[in-house]
Design an enzyme around this catalytic site. Sequence first.
Site, PDB file in Angstrom:
ATOM      1  N   SER A 152     -55.630 -65.199 -10.978  1.00 10.34           N
ATOM      2  CA  SER A 152     -55.893 -65.239  -9.535  1.00 10.34           C
ATOM      3  C   SER A 152     -55.593 -63.896  -8.906  1.00 10.34           C
ATOM      4  O   SER A 152     -55.133 -62.960  -9.564  1.00 10.34           O
ATOM      5  CB  SER A 152     -55.035 -66.320  -8.883  1.00 10.34           C
ATOM      6  OG  SER A 152     -53.718 -65.832  -8.707  1.00 10.34           O
ATOM      7  N   LYS A 153     -55.819 -63.850  -7.614  1.00  4.47           N
ATOM      8  CA  LYS A 153     -55.588 -62.643  -6.839  1.00  4.47           C
ATOM      9  C   LYS A 153     -54.180 -62.083  -7.029  1.00  4.47           C
ATOM     10  O   LYS A 153     -53.968 -60.891  -7.022  1.00  4.47           O
ATOM     11  CB  LYS A 153     -55.778 -62.996  -5.359  1.00  4.47           C
ATOM     12  CG  LYS A 153     -56.702 -62.040  -4.675  1.00  4.47           C
ATOM     13  CD  LYS A 153     -56.766 -62.217  -3.198  1.00  4.47           C
ATOM     14  CE  LYS A 153     -56.414 -60.914  -2.523  1.00  4.47           C
ATOM     15  NZ  LYS A 153     -56.953 -59.722  -3.168  1.00  4.47           N
ATOM     16  N   ARG A 154     -53.226 -63.003  -7.208  1.00  2.59           N
ATOM     17  CA  ARG A 154     -51.840 -62.570  -7.365  1.00  2.59           C
ATOM     18  C   ARG A 154     -51.636 -61.747  -8.642  1.00  2.59           C
ATOM     19  O   ARG A 154     -50.669 -61.013  -8.770  1.00  2.59           O
ATOM     20  CB  ARG A 154     -50.906 -63.784  -7.371  1.00  2.59           C
ATOM     21  CG  ARG A 154     -50.324 -64.073  -6.002  1.00  2.59           C
ATOM     22  CD  ARG A 154     -49.686 -65.450  -5.974  1.00  2.59           C
ATOM     23  NE  ARG A 154     -50.725 -66.484  -5.942  1.00  2.59           N
ATOM     24  CZ  ARG A 154     -50.747 -67.559  -6.726  1.00  2.59           C
ATOM     25  NH1 ARG A 154     -49.821 -67.759  -7.604  1.00  2.59           N
ATOM     26  NH2 ARG A 154     -51.721 -68.448  -6.597  1.00  2.59           N
ATOM     27  N   GLY A 200     -53.576 -59.411  -9.716  1.00  2.00           N
ATOM     28  CA  GLY A 200     -54.197 -58.092  -9.629  1.00  2.00           C
ATOM     29  C   GLY A 200     -55.624 -58.262  -9.151  1.00  2.00           C
ATOM     30  O   GLY A 200     -55.948 -59.277  -8.536  1.00  2.00           O
TER      31      GLY A 200
END
Length: 439
Positions: A208-210, A212
Site C-alpha cells: 500500500s501507499k504506506r 512507499g
Amino acid sequence: MSTIRTRFAPSPTGNVHIGNIRAAIYNWLFARHEGGQFLLRIEDTDLERSTPAATQTVLDSMAWLGLDYDGEVLYQSTQRAHHLELAEQLLRSGHAYKEDKGGTGKGECVIFRMPGTDIGYHDLVKGDLLKKAEDLRDFVIVRSDGSPVFHLGNVADDITMGVTHVIRGDDHVENTFKHIALYRALGAPVPQFAHLPMIVNAQGKPYSKRDGAAYVGEFRERGFLPEALFNSLALLGWSPGDDREVMTRDEMVAAFTLDRVRSAPSQLDMTKLLWMNGEHMRRMDPLAVADACRAAMEREGLWRDGTDMDYFRAAVACMGDRIKLFPDMGHNAAFFFDEEFPYDEKSVRKRLQKPGALDLLRDERAILAAAPDFSPAALDAAIHALAEQRGLGLGDLVHPLRVAVSGTGVGPGLFEMLAVMGRDRVLRRIDRTLSTYAP
Ligand code: GLU
C-alpha cells in the site's frame, strides 16, 4: 477461428495502483503474445469517484507505459440501459426475482438466483477451484434505486466486448463464481479466468501507499523509466522461464505465457526496482541519459546555469551505475559542479585530520601537478608509485585525495573521477582543502 480478447477494466479513482496496472500489463502481454486484442473498459459507474480527471489519470498512465489498446474505450456508464435489459431478461427466465430487501419500503431490488449447484472452474493461474452450492448465496444485481451492481455490469460488458480471457487481481476470485452463474444464466460462453497473485510488502501484507510509491504517477515523478517499471511489474508474478530479468517489451511479448504466472504473492522490493531502472538507463543512449539527468535537476532547482554540457555528460558517464534514477545525479554527484562543495565532517575527521594526512595530500598535489597526462591510467600509475615509494597502502593516498576533491568519502572510481574533473579543477580543489584544514 476465435481470436483472443483481453481487457483492462479499471474503476477510475484518481490514482492507478501498481497492482491494477500490473493486471493491465499482463492482459496486454498476453494479447500481444497471442496476436489477439487488448481492449479497455472504464468502469465509471461510481459517479463520485469516476470523474473525467480520474479517467484521464488511467489513460495517461497507460500511455506512459506504452499500453496501447485496440478499438474504442468502452465507458461502462453508457451501458446502463443494456444492463437493465439483461436484468429484465433474467427476471423473465426465472434466474432473478424482485424483493424489497429487509422490507425497508425503499423499493424492490433485483436479485440473482444462484442455481443451487456447486460451481467450479479452472483458473489459469490458481488451478481448479470449486465452491459448494451451500456457500453460494443469491445476490443483488440491480439496487432499489435502479442502479446495476458491479457483477452485472462487469459480466454484461465482457459479453458485449467478446472478452475471452479475464485476467485480473486475486481479490476477484470470490466474485468469479457469481460471474460464472451469470454467464450461464444469460446463455453466454464463459471466458477463461486468470487471477493474479497479490503484490505484498516485505511483511507479506498487501502493498500500500504506506510502503512507499504505490501509484504509477509516483514512480513517474520519482524519475523511473516506463520501460523499467513495466519490466519490474511484469516480473512481479511472472518469469520468462530462464534467468533473464532485464528485458525489452518485445522480448516480454515473445516470452509471455499465463502458465508461467505464479500463484504465490509477489513481494515488491524497491531496491530491485531501482536496480532495474539503472539497468534500463544503461541501455539508453548516453546523450539522452545526460539530458534526462539535466531535466530532472532543473525540475528540482539543482541545475547550475553555465555548467559545461561536455563536462556534465562526462560526469554522468563517470557516475555509471551509481545513478539509478535521473534525479540521483543532482543528489549524489553535486560536487562535480560545485566548487564550494561542502565537506562531510565524518570523512574529514577520518581521512584528513589524522596525523600526516595533509602533508601527504601536499605530496599528492605535487605528483598530480607533474603527471605527464591526466588520464585515469597515468594518475593510477603516479599515485601507485608514490605509495610504493613511501611504503604506504594505496588507501592511505586515495581516501584523503577523494575527500579533498569531492568533500565526501563515496563516489565513482577515484582516477576516473579525477580525469573527468581535469588537472586545473583538481589542483584548485586540493588547494581549497589545504587552506581550509591546514591554514
Ligand atoms: N473495475 C474492477 C476493478 O478494478 C474490474 C475487475 C475486473 O477486471 O473484472 O477491480
